[in-house]
Design a protein around this motif. Structure first.
Motif, mmCIF file in Angstrom:
data_model
loop_
_atom_site.group_PDB
_atom_site.id
_atom_site.type_symbol
_atom_site.label_atom_id
_atom_site.label_comp_id
_atom_site.label_asym_id
_atom_site.label_seq_id
_atom_site.Cartn_x
_atom_site.Cartn_y
_atom_site.Cartn_z
ATOM 1 N N ALA A 272 0.835 -1.205 0.000
ATOM 2 C CA ALA A 272 0.000 0.000 0.000
ATOM 3 C C ALA A 272 0.870 1.256 0.000
ATOM 4 C CB ALA A 272 -0.930 -0.005 1.206
ATOM 5 N N MET A 273 1.904 1.267 0.843
ATOM 6 C CA MET A 273 2.785 2.427 0.920
ATOM 7 C C MET A 273 3.443 2.703 -0.430
ATOM 8 S SD MET A 273 6.054 3.000 3.478
ATOM 9 C CE MET A 273 5.063 2.534 4.892
ATOM 10 N N LYS A 274 3.928 1.630 -1.091
ATOM 11 C CA LYS A 274 4.622 1.789 -2.367
ATOM 12 C C LYS A 274 3.665 2.217 -3.484
ATOM 13 C CE LYS A 274 8.419 0.230 -2.974
ATOM 14 N NZ LYS A 274 9.787 0.787 -2.927
ATOM 15 N N LEU A 275 2.537 1.529 -3.608
ATOM 16 C CA LEU A 275 1.614 1.805 -4.708
ATOM 17 C C LEU A 275 0.969 3.188 -4.576
ATOM 18 C CD1 LEU A 275 -0.135 -1.675 -5.172
ATOM 19 C CD2 LEU A 275 1.647 -0.656 -6.590
ATOM 20 N N ARG A 276 0.630 3.582 -3.363
ATOM 21 C CA ARG A 276 0.005 4.898 -3.184
ATOM 22 C C ARG A 276 1.000 6.018 -3.470
ATOM 23 N NH1 ARG A 276 -3.124 2.835 2.234
ATOM 24 N NH2 ARG A 276 -4.832 1.778 1.152
ATOM 25 N N THR A 277 2.253 5.806 -3.119
ATOM 26 C CA THR A 277 3.276 6.796 -3.459
ATOM 27 C C THR A 277 3.436 6.883 -4.972
ATOM 28 O OG1 THR A 277 4.450 6.392 -1.386
ATOM 29 C CG2 THR A 277 5.683 7.463 -3.149
ATOM 30 N N MET A 278 3.428 5.736 -5.647
ATOM 31 C CA MET A 278 3.510 5.729 -7.105
ATOM 32 C C MET A 278 2.330 6.472 -7.723
ATOM 33 S SD MET A 278 4.764 1.753 -7.488
ATOM 34 C CE MET A 278 4.389 1.610 -9.255
ATOM 35 N N ALA A 279 1.138 6.279 -7.165
ATOM 36 C CA ALA A 279 -0.054 6.951 -7.679
ATOM 37 C C ALA A 279 0.058 8.461 -7.520
ATOM 38 C CB ALA A 279 -1.300 6.436 -6.971
ATOM 39 N N LYS A 280 0.628 8.914 -6.397
ATOM 40 C CA LYS A 280 0.812 10.347 -6.177
ATOM 41 C C LYS A 280 1.770 10.949 -7.198
ATOM 42 C CE LYS A 280 -0.007 11.096 -1.212
ATOM 43 N NZ LYS A 280 0.615 11.607 0.036
ATOM 44 N N VAL A 281 2.813 10.202 -7.516
ATOM 45 C CA VAL A 281 3.879 10.724 -8.370
ATOM 46 C C VAL A 281 3.538 10.593 -9.855
ATOM 47 C CG1 VAL A 281 6.313 10.372 -9.011
ATOM 48 C CG2 VAL A 281 5.623 10.321 -6.604
ATOM 49 N N LEU A 282 2.660 9.652 -10.198
ATOM 50 C CA LEU A 282 2.322 9.376 -11.600
ATOM 51 C C LEU A 282 1.918 10.663 -12.325
ATOM 52 C CD1 LEU A 282 1.821 7.144 -13.753
ATOM 53 C CD2 LEU A 282 -0.572 7.149 -13.010
ATOM 54 N N GLY A 283 2.596 10.939 -13.429
ATOM 55 C CA GLY A 283 2.257 12.094 -14.247
ATOM 56 C C GLY A 283 2.833 13.407 -13.780
ATOM 57 N N LEU A 291 8.865 19.230 -6.053
ATOM 58 C CA LEU A 291 7.539 18.640 -5.888
ATOM 59 C C LEU A 291 7.264 18.153 -4.471
ATOM 60 C CD1 LEU A 291 7.420 16.531 -9.164
ATOM 61 C CD2 LEU A 291 6.056 18.553 -8.688
ATOM 62 N N ALA A 292 8.305 18.092 -3.641
ATOM 63 C CA ALA A 292 8.169 17.477 -2.317
ATOM 64 C C ALA A 292 7.036 18.089 -1.507
ATOM 65 C CB ALA A 292 9.498 17.588 -1.555
ATOM 66 N N GLY A 293 7.024 19.407 -1.401
ATOM 67 C CA GLY A 293 5.978 20.053 -0.609
ATOM 68 C C GLY A 293 4.604 19.881 -1.200
ATOM 69 N N GLN A 294 4.529 19.943 -2.527
ATOM 70 C CA GLN A 294 3.249 19.817 -3.217
ATOM 71 C C GLN A 294 2.620 18.443 -3.024
ATOM 72 O OE1 GLN A 294 3.520 20.742 -7.405
ATOM 73 N NE2 GLN A 294 1.705 19.555 -7.900
ATOM 74 N N LEU A 295 3.446 17.400 -3.063
ATOM 75 C CA LEU A 295 2.945 16.031 -2.969
ATOM 76 C C LEU A 295 2.970 15.481 -1.551
ATOM 77 C CD1 LEU A 295 4.597 14.452 -6.166
ATOM 78 C CD2 LEU A 295 2.285 15.379 -5.914
ATOM 79 N N GLY A 296 3.582 16.198 -0.626
ATOM 80 C CA GLY A 296 3.675 15.702 0.738
ATOM 81 C C GLY A 296 4.626 14.531 0.876
ATOM 82 N N LEU A 297 5.669 14.500 0.030
ATOM 83 C CA LEU A 297 6.636 13.411 0.042
ATOM 84 C C LEU A 297 8.041 13.989 0.123
ATOM 85 C CD1 LEU A 297 5.144 11.359 -2.942
ATOM 86 C CD2 LEU A 297 4.938 10.753 -0.528
ATOM 87 N N ALA A 298 8.986 13.138 0.542
ATOM 88 C CA ALA A 298 10.390 13.531 0.518
ATOM 89 C C ALA A 298 10.919 13.373 -0.916
ATOM 90 C CB ALA A 298 11.203 12.662 1.475
ATOM 91 N N PRO A 299 11.931 14.155 -1.318
ATOM 92 C CA PRO A 299 12.466 14.033 -2.677
ATOM 93 C C PRO A 299 12.901 12.612 -3.025
ATOM 94 C CG PRO A 299 13.271 16.035 -1.664
ATOM 95 C CD PRO A 299 12.544 15.274 -0.581
ATOM 96 N N TRP A 300 13.517 11.891 -2.058
ATOM 97 C CA TRP A 300 13.968 10.534 -2.362
ATOM 98 C C TRP A 300 12.783 9.613 -2.643
ATOM 99 C CZ3 TRP A 300 12.249 6.406 0.407
ATOM 100 C CH2 TRP A 300 11.758 6.649 1.689
ATOM 101 N N GLN A 301 11.633 9.868 -1.986
ATOM 102 C CA GLN A 301 10.447 9.057 -2.251
ATOM 103 C C GLN A 301 9.927 9.282 -3.668
ATOM 104 O OE1 GLN A 301 8.266 10.535 1.293
ATOM 105 N NE2 GLN A 301 7.943 8.387 1.818
#
Length: 355
Positions: A272-283, A291-301
């Motif tokens: 779930a953690m991996k797939l949902r992160t992929m869904a956020k980043v897709l496109g 993009l880190a702040g916009q997506l709520g993720l760290a750059p490495w993620q």
């Protein structure tokens, strides 16, 4: 603003002899800081092979500078494809005089022009500008590194060496829980460090998940509930293998993990953690840091998710997330055969949602 920082830098250099201690001569003149000690300066060298800590330090510096002035302008330069005059152009005063943070990536692959112009820049840094040099290791750019470390100006180095020892990773995990104000037992930390020996980013994510999902003191029992069976085979290894399309390997890893006591719940949680992160980043478009702040993720993620997305389509990712939700329900009582549900999920994910 720069004058006070320069004074602090010169004052700090005299008091950081222990941190600068090295078997190699000459010793750096500038302060040597750990990643969590990062602070603003005209030039900040972030060195070392531990990418996760380096990205976190640079992100922390960005937040410090934004706290000083929310109008901070952020500019990115790739030193491996540097064009002559680029640094001077980026550091030139803007029309409205906003402070600026110039993040320079891949200094370990820099061009000769970048070396020469950055050494020149050290003597005449721009006002209200922070230049961050990220050097990931290696001999390329040594002349520049020597010049930075010998500088008498407002310059600091943040050393992000790989955490190779269990004791270092133990201290890192303790600091993660302490920063969140959570109580954790020593045995729980040891169990986490044992379970996540290969990837500091995954260790940090595991700490974050426990902090987010639990409210009581975190004990070894808590860690066992979430991450049992990870000493040699872990949930993230199964997920990584399936996402990469290696069905047979993922199935073998799953069966080994289950045989060594892994629980299906954290297994699905890893997917779930991996797939949902992929869904956020897709496109998404743009650098991970932007993009880190916009997506709520760290750059490495973001960077990792982009690698994981190679070969995937939006439709396939959607189907895989749907199967993931069904599997989550099945392993929590909706099915008499949770192992079959897991194997079905892995088959779907390994086919990138096409099966």
């Amino acid at each position: 603003m720069r004058g006070s920082r320069a004074g602090a830098a010169r004052g700090g250099a005299g008091g950081s002899g222990a941190a600068r201690g090295s078997t190699k001569a000459p010793a750096p003149v500038i302060p040597q800081l750990t990643w969590e000690q990062i602070r603003p300066a005209s030039v900040v060298l972030v060195s070392g092979t531990e990418t996760f800590l380096a990205e976190r330090a640079i992100r922390q510096l960005r937040e410090l500078l934004k706290a000083e002035d929310p109008s901070l302008e952020i500019v990115d330069i790739d030193a491996s494809g540097y064009a002559p005059g680029e640094l001077l152009t980026m550091a030139s005063p803007s029309l409205f005089g906003e402070p600026r943070m110039i993040r320079v990536a891949s200094v370990e692959k820099c061009t000769d022009a970048f070396i020469a112009e950055t050494i020149e820049y050290l003597g005449y840094p721009a006002d209200d500008t922070t230049v961050v040099l990220r050097h990931g290791g290696g001999v390329r750019g040594k002349r520049l590194l020597d010049a930075v470390r010998a500088s008498t100006g407002d310059v600091v180095e943040v050393v992000c060496a790989e955490l190779k020892k269990d004791s270092e990773r133990y201290d890192f995990a303790v600091a993660e829980f302490k920063a969140a104000g959570r109580r954790v037992t020593p045995s729980a930390v040891r169990a986490l460090v044992s379970a996540f020996t290969d990837d500091l980013a995954e260790l940090s994510s595991a700490c974050g998940q426990l902090i987010a999902d639990t409210s009581d003191e975190i004990t070894e029992v808590t860690v066992e509930k979430y991450y049992s069976g990870r000493v040699e085979t872990n949930a993230f290894a199964v997920a990584d293998s399936a996402i990469a399309g290696h069905y047979g390997e993922a199935l073998t890893l799953l069966r080994h993990a289950l045989a060594t006591g892994a629980d299906p719940v954290p297994m699905v949680a890893a997917f779930a953690m991996k797939l949902r992160t992929m869904a956020k980043v897709l496109g998404s478009r743009g650098a991970g840091g932007q993009l880190a702040g916009q997506l709520g993720l760290a750059p490495w993620q973001i960077d990792r998710a982009r690698r994981d997305l190679q070969g995937w389509t939006g439709e396939g990712l959607g189907r895989s997330i749907q199967i993931l939700a069904e599997t989550d329900e099945n392993i929590k009582g909706g099915s008499r055969d949770p192992v079959y549900s897991l194997e079905r999920m892995i088959a779907t994910v390994a086919s990138r949602g096409e099966r």
